[in-house]
Every structure is written in C-alpha cells, then in structure tokens.
Design an enzyme around this catalytic site. Structure first.
Site, PDB file in Angstrom:
ATOM      1  N   ALA A 123     -23.090  74.782 -35.381  1.00 55.25           N
ATOM      2  CA  ALA A 123     -23.364  76.004 -34.619  1.00 55.25           C
ATOM      3  C   ALA A 123     -23.781  77.129 -35.551  1.00 55.25           C
ATOM      4  O   ALA A 123     -23.426  77.142 -36.735  1.00 55.25           O
ATOM      5  CB  ALA A 123     -22.127  76.429 -33.832  1.00 55.25           C
ATOM      6  N   GLY A 163     -16.980  72.423 -37.509  1.00 51.43           N
ATOM      7  CA  GLY A 163     -15.841  72.064 -38.337  1.00 51.43           C
ATOM      8  C   GLY A 163     -16.179  71.520 -39.708  1.00 51.43           C
ATOM      9  O   GLY A 163     -15.713  72.016 -40.738  1.00 51.43           O
ATOM     10  N   ASN A 189     -17.756  74.027 -42.057  1.00 50.53           N
ATOM     11  CA  ASN A 189     -16.772  74.975 -42.587  1.00 50.53           C
ATOM     12  C   ASN A 189     -15.899  74.343 -43.664  1.00 50.53           C
ATOM     13  O   ASN A 189     -15.528  75.000 -44.633  1.00 50.53           O
ATOM     14  CB  ASN A 189     -15.906  75.526 -41.454  1.00 50.53           C
ATOM     15  CG  ASN A 189     -16.620  76.585 -40.639  1.00 50.53           C
ATOM     16  OD1 ASN A 189     -17.572  77.197 -41.096  1.00 50.53           O
ATOM     17  ND2 ASN A 189     -16.171  76.784 -39.417  1.00 50.53           N
ATOM     18  N   LYS A 237      -6.021  65.686 -39.057  1.00 51.30           N
ATOM     19  CA  LYS A 237      -5.482  67.044 -38.954  1.00 51.30           C
ATOM     20  C   LYS A 237      -5.487  67.440 -37.492  1.00 51.30           C
ATOM     21  O   LYS A 237      -6.501  67.305 -36.805  1.00 51.30           O
ATOM     22  CB  LYS A 237      -6.307  68.053 -39.756  1.00 51.30           C
ATOM     23  CG  LYS A 237      -5.608  69.418 -39.848  1.00 51.30           C
ATOM     24  CD  LYS A 237      -6.538  70.544 -40.210  1.00 51.30           C
ATOM     25  CE  LYS A 237      -7.345  71.040 -39.045  1.00 51.30           C
ATOM     26  NZ  LYS A 237      -6.505  71.674 -37.975  1.00 51.30           N
ATOM     27  N   ASP A 288      -9.974  74.666 -40.834  1.00 48.15           N
ATOM     28  CA  ASP A 288     -10.944  74.043 -41.733  1.00 48.15           C
ATOM     29  C   ASP A 288     -10.626  74.385 -43.187  1.00 48.15           C
ATOM     30  O   ASP A 288     -10.752  73.543 -44.087  1.00 48.15           O
ATOM     31  CB  ASP A 288     -12.355  74.522 -41.386  1.00 48.15           C
ATOM     32  CG  ASP A 288     -12.762  74.125 -39.974  1.00 48.15           C
ATOM     33  OD1 ASP A 288     -12.416  73.009 -39.550  1.00 48.15           O
ATOM     34  OD2 ASP A 288     -13.423  74.940 -39.294  1.00 48.15           O
TER      35      ASP A 288
END
Length: 313
Positions: free
Chosen positions: A12, A40, A43, A185, A256
């Site tokens: 994005a 994600g 980052n 995670k 992240d």
C-alpha cells in the site's frame, strides 16, 4: 547474501494527515500530508534496515501508487524485487485528530490481484539464489488471492530449507500453520480467532499459544500485547517482556518493527528471550514516530534498557 527476504502480497501507499476535529457532513481541512511505503512485509524490511540489518522486499506493484511505493523504498535504500501487476496498488489513509489525540485508520481494499502477479512472486521465490535464511510473509492477502497462498509459500520454503515466518490472520494463517512455520507473530485478536476463543483473557491466550506450539508444526510464537509488551512461546520455554510506558504518536507499524527486531537479534546469535526484549523495545520505539515512519535505532536502544524479560511458568 540477504538473510531476510520479505514478501508483501498486498502492499500500500500509506497516506497520513491530521485535523483539529473530525465532524460529519462538512468539508474537513487537513493539515499536511505524509506518504510512506506500506504493507506488512515492506514495513518489516524497512525496519530491518533501520536497525542495521539487511533485507529485500518482494511485492507486486501497479499504477501510480505502486510506482510511488517503489520510489519511496529506493529513497530509503531498501532492495526491492518488484512484480509488475495490472492491479493498481491500494492506498491507505491515517488521520490524527489533534483535539482528542485519537488516530483513525482507513484501510482501502484495493483491486483484485491477478493470478499471474501472485504466481510470478512464487516463481521468483523458487528461482532465488542463494536462498535467504528467513522468508517473512506479513500483512493481509489482497482480493483475488487464494486463501492457501501462504500455505503454498510454506511448502516452497520447506523445499528450499528456508525458515518461514508469518504475520497474518484468518484462513491464510490457519492454512499456513498446517504446513509448518518457523515463527508466527500474532496479536491478541489473531490468536483468539485462530484458536476459537470467545474471549481473549491472558490465561486462555497463553494456554492457546502453548497448544499451538505443542502440535509440533510451529517453532515459535511471538504474541504482541500492545502496551503490556509481548510473550514468546517455544517448545521448552515461554517468556514475557514488559513494554516501557511512552506517549503514543502513532501505532502504525509497531508490530512490524517488533518482528524485524526479533529477526535481527536472532541473526546476531542472541537467545530467544534476548530477541524478545529487542522486539518489545522496537515495537515501543515505533510508537514514538509519526505515520508509518517506524522505529529509529536510537529509540530502540534506549527502550531496550528499560525492557525487563521474565520466564513464564
């Protein structure tokens, strides 16, 4: 050789602005505009670089937002593997309400990702030489991508001897777990959802985490707990790290940053519990920066001195 390769199927262009007060039915004049590359895995790669590590980011990109994401990553020095896509890269909007201090995040769905684009990402992974130590898939899947896409990546990683790390949710996460992961995670909501818990109280979450580890298909689980820090679950032990209290600027990218710090510490040969301390320090440091600027190394090092890690019974 790059030790960490991230893959972001739903990147994005993140837009961040602020306004005095949100109100309906009127024109709202915003103050300033910040643009950051987002998603994600992107980052995670950005945060790894900020902490002195090496990472490459693999992602599909399309349209002018996709081109801007590429340019912003190049400006930050992130090494990219980009798959051209007919689907325009989505944009997200974060609005900070100055009067209340509240942050509002609007995540736009984006266009369906063509099969050719996500398959091209898999083909690049298959052909990549040498293989990275860690492959990190982080973020949601875009419209048009199959639910088992991360499971396909897990099988590919297993064939190539790569430690596969996933930060996602819902069916894509569940199917990937069935294939086996080196590390997952999750936050409270994601763990509760994947475990079928109606309520996410601390005790139930920790039992659920130990249950996932006990099945033998998950090497480690990093459970982030917002301002309460994070837990780490392994086959033989479990640990908790408290988060230092800070004044929140933006929560975007904290998870992240935490994952990036954990992987960087692991590559340095740190013990899992020490890596957990770095993860919480980086996640906390990310709260101090605007938009999706992510953590700064000097803040991470300062926060690490305040993080206490204890063994869970």
């Amino acid at each position: 050789m790059t030790d960490i390769l991230t893959i972001t199927f739903n990147p994005a262009l993140d837009l961040t602005t602020s306004i005095g007060r949100l109100a309906p039915h009127v024109k709202l004049r915003c103050e300033g505009l910040r643009r950051d590359p987002g998603g994600g895995g992107i980052n995670v790669a950005r945060a790894v670089l900020r902490m002195g590590g090496q990472a490459r980011a693999l992602f599909p990109a399309g349209g002018s937002p996709g081109q801007r994401v590429r340019e912003l990553l190049e400006a930050e020095g992130v090494d990219c593997l980009v798959v051209d896509s007919a689907a325009e890269t989505r944009e997200d909007l974060t609005v900070q309400e100055l009067e209340s201090g509240l942050q509002y995040r609007f995540l736009l769905p984006g266009e369906p990702l063509p099969e050719g684009a996500w398959q091209a990402c898999l083909d690049l992974l298959e052909a990549l030489s040498p293989a990275p130590r860690f492959l990190v898939a982080s973020g949601s899947l875009p419209p048009g991508a199959p639910d088992d896409l991360l499971a396909r990546v897990a099988r590919l990683a297993r064939r190539r001897g790569i430690d596969f790390v996933v930060d996602s949710s819902g069916p894509p996460l569940r199917l990937a777990l069935e294939e086996g992961l080196a590390l997952a995670k999750m936050n409270r909501r994601e763990l509760a959802e994947i475990s079928g818990l109606a309520e996410a109280d601390e005790g139930a979450l920790r039992l659920a985490a130990n249950s996932l580890i006990g099945r033998g298909k998950l090497g480690a689980l990093l459970l982030t707990l917002a301002d309460k820090g994070a837990d780490l679950f392994l086959a033989e032990s479990a640990w908790h790290a408290d988060a230092p209290a800070v004044e929140l600027v933006s929560a975007v990218g904290a998870g992240d940053s935490a994952l990036a710090a954990y992987l960087c510490a692991s590559l340095r040969g740190e013990s899992p519990e020490t890596a957990l301390g770095w993860a919480v320090a980086a996640g906390t440091a990310a709260l101090l920066t605007p938009g999706t600027e992510l953590c700064r190394l000097e803040d991470v090092e300062r926060m690490r001195q305040q993080v206490q890690v204890t063994r869970l019974p």
